[in-house]
Scaffold this motif. Sequence first.
Motif, PDB file in Angstrom:
ATOM      1  N   ASN A  48       5.632   0.561  21.092  1.00 37.05           N
ATOM      2  CA  ASN A  48       4.844   1.770  21.311  1.00 37.05           C
ATOM      3  C   ASN A  48       5.532   2.965  20.689  1.00 37.05           C
ATOM      4  N   ILE A  49       4.753   3.798  19.994  1.00 34.25           N
ATOM      5  CA  ILE A  49       5.289   5.040  19.458  1.00 34.25           C
ATOM      6  C   ILE A  49       4.307   6.141  19.762  1.00 34.25           C
ATOM      7  N   ALA A  50       4.778   7.375  19.912  1.00 33.46           N
ATOM      8  CA  ALA A  50       3.879   8.431  20.358  1.00 33.46           C
ATOM      9  C   ALA A  50       4.214   9.790  19.826  1.00 33.46           C
TER      10      ALA A  50
ATOM     11  N   GLN B 232      -0.932   1.991  18.681  1.00 35.47           N
ATOM     12  CA  GLN B 232       0.292   2.757  18.848  1.00 35.47           C
ATOM     13  C   GLN B 232      -0.034   4.187  19.273  1.00 35.47           C
TER      14      GLN B 232
ATOM     15  N   THR C  48      -0.020   6.281   7.785  1.00 37.41           N
ATOM     16  CA  THR C  48      -1.129   5.357   8.050  1.00 37.41           C
ATOM     17  C   THR C  48      -0.936   4.025   7.353  1.00 37.41           C
TER      18      THR C  48
ATOM     19  N   ARG D 260      -2.023   1.209  12.879  1.00 33.26           N
ATOM     20  CA  ARG D 260      -2.582   1.212  14.243  1.00 33.26           C
ATOM     21  C   ARG D 260      -2.096   2.432  15.035  1.00 33.26           C
ATOM     22  N   PHE D 261      -1.520   3.402  14.358  1.00 33.94           N
ATOM     23  CA  PHE D 261      -1.036   4.623  14.994  1.00 33.94           C
ATOM     24  C   PHE D 261      -2.160   5.658  14.993  1.00 33.94           C
TER      25      PHE D 261
ATOM     26  N   CYS E  65      -4.071   6.990  25.257  1.00 32.82           N
ATOM     27  CA  CYS E  65      -4.696   7.966  24.364  1.00 32.82           C
ATOM     28  C   CYS E  65      -5.567   8.889  25.205  1.00 32.82           C
TER      29      CYS E  65
ATOM     30  N   ALA F   7       2.073   2.379   9.540  1.00 34.67           N
ATOM     31  CA  ALA F   7       1.620   2.094  10.910  1.00 34.67           C
ATOM     32  C   ALA F   7       0.116   2.320  11.000  1.00 34.67           C
TER      33      ALA F   7
ATOM     34  N   VAL G   5       8.490   6.073  11.493  1.00 39.60           N
ATOM     35  CA  VAL G   5       7.146   6.633  11.621  1.00 39.60           C
ATOM     36  C   VAL G   5       7.203   8.002  12.283  1.00 39.60           C
ATOM     37  N   LYS G   6       7.998   8.119  13.330  1.00 39.45           N
ATOM     38  CA  LYS G   6       8.132   9.410  14.002  1.00 39.45           C
ATOM     39  C   LYS G   6       8.739  10.455  13.065  1.00 39.45           C
TER      40      LYS G   6
ATOM     41  N   ALA H  81       5.498   7.547  19.164  1.00 39.74           N
ATOM     42  CA  ALA H  81       6.169   7.401  17.865  1.00 39.74           C
ATOM     43  C   ALA H  81       7.674   7.219  18.017  1.00 39.74           C
TER      44      ALA H  81
END
Length: 424
Positions: free
Chosen positions: A87-89, A164, A198, A203-204, A251, A201, A171-172, A167
């Motif tokens: 998981n990334i955010a 995802q 994109t 699916r982010f 989300c 990742a 990617v972050k 982050a």
Amino acid sequence: VGIWGISLFLLVNQKHHHRQSSVSYSYLFVERGIGVQIMWRMTLTTCNSIMATVMLMLALVSGGGAFSSTNQKFSCQSHGHKGAPRNIATTPLSFDSALNAEHGAGGDVDNNDTGSGATHLTTTMESRRKFMGSMASIGLASASLTPWQVAAEDAAPTALPEVQVLAKGDVKQLFDQGRALEAQGNILAAQRLYSKVTKIAPRFIYGWSNLGNTLVAQGQLGEADESYSTAVSLCEENLRETEASFGTKRCDDLYLILLNRGSVRLNNDMPKEALLDLQKSTSMRGRPDAVVLQNLARAQEINFSFSQSDRSYTTAISMTANEVSPFWLRSSMVKYQLGDETSAMDLMKRVDNRFPEAPEVRAAYAVLLWGKGDEDAARKKFLEIPDRQRAYFNNDEYLKKVVAWPPKMKEGLGYLTKAVGDSS
């Protein structure tokens, strides 16, 4: 020794039928009844030769049953385990600056959960390293999958990685750099980084939504719609598959992505689709939001739902009563369309006081004066607009596609342009 020699003989005979790998020395096939399959590896030590001979004899006596008690399959090919991504955010940025203050950068959640992914029937890589590293061990495996089982295994669909939301890592870093560049006004550079995000990742969620923001800033509304649509789909998938619980990031910004896509569709000749997005955005917001309501009211207006539009505009104005905004002009024209000329004029006066030089404000004010019967004041107000700018209000395409006035406003404008000699 005799059996050892026979084994080597069988190995040579089977060489052309069974490809050998660099890590598995030999496959020995002995047919008896329905067939016995044994995989064993040979070493250069006498101990291993004796152990191999004993295992061969046991197999011949038992008919192969001693080696079919496990469900694992050792393979010299590279299978491995595919886990879902970590998981990334981050939090999204709205291209509407009024919302930026509500959404700061999200914190990272450090976890090692790789989720559930497609699993192959194979030993783990660590076990294989230990297994192959032991010089005194002999590689034993269960009977291989039958052909129909192998076919079913190969045909099984691979599960998609989970969506995802948080982050981490590269990617972050790329995403944060993109946000910084976007905040500095370097939209092209930000777009390049978001595009890279994109691809790395796909699916982010917020890689796609922020890419949409930069495309909007460059007027690429079709491409922006596609990016927002991808973000919407991923966000909806996340909400379907992730239960709300403490410490679980979901989300929670779908209303904002829908707002952005709906706003794009408002300006890209997709009125019905825009209305659906903005109705859903309003519902998901869960409480009155002035920015969402302004866009919803506009969508209702261009879909000719004037009564609903009036209510939405009125609520939005009540939330921003101390600051006259451009959308107040739209509210005034909707009230005029509904026949509430007094309220329409009250709003128009405040808008004219705030934006006295705006050509559209002058033109709309002149139409309201004309409708009130004050034709001289209407002509005077309309002629305050410079000639080149005033010519736009005699252009049907401009009135339909750019300013999109309500029918009653366009009708009054037609009378007014004739009165001042701009049209025949």
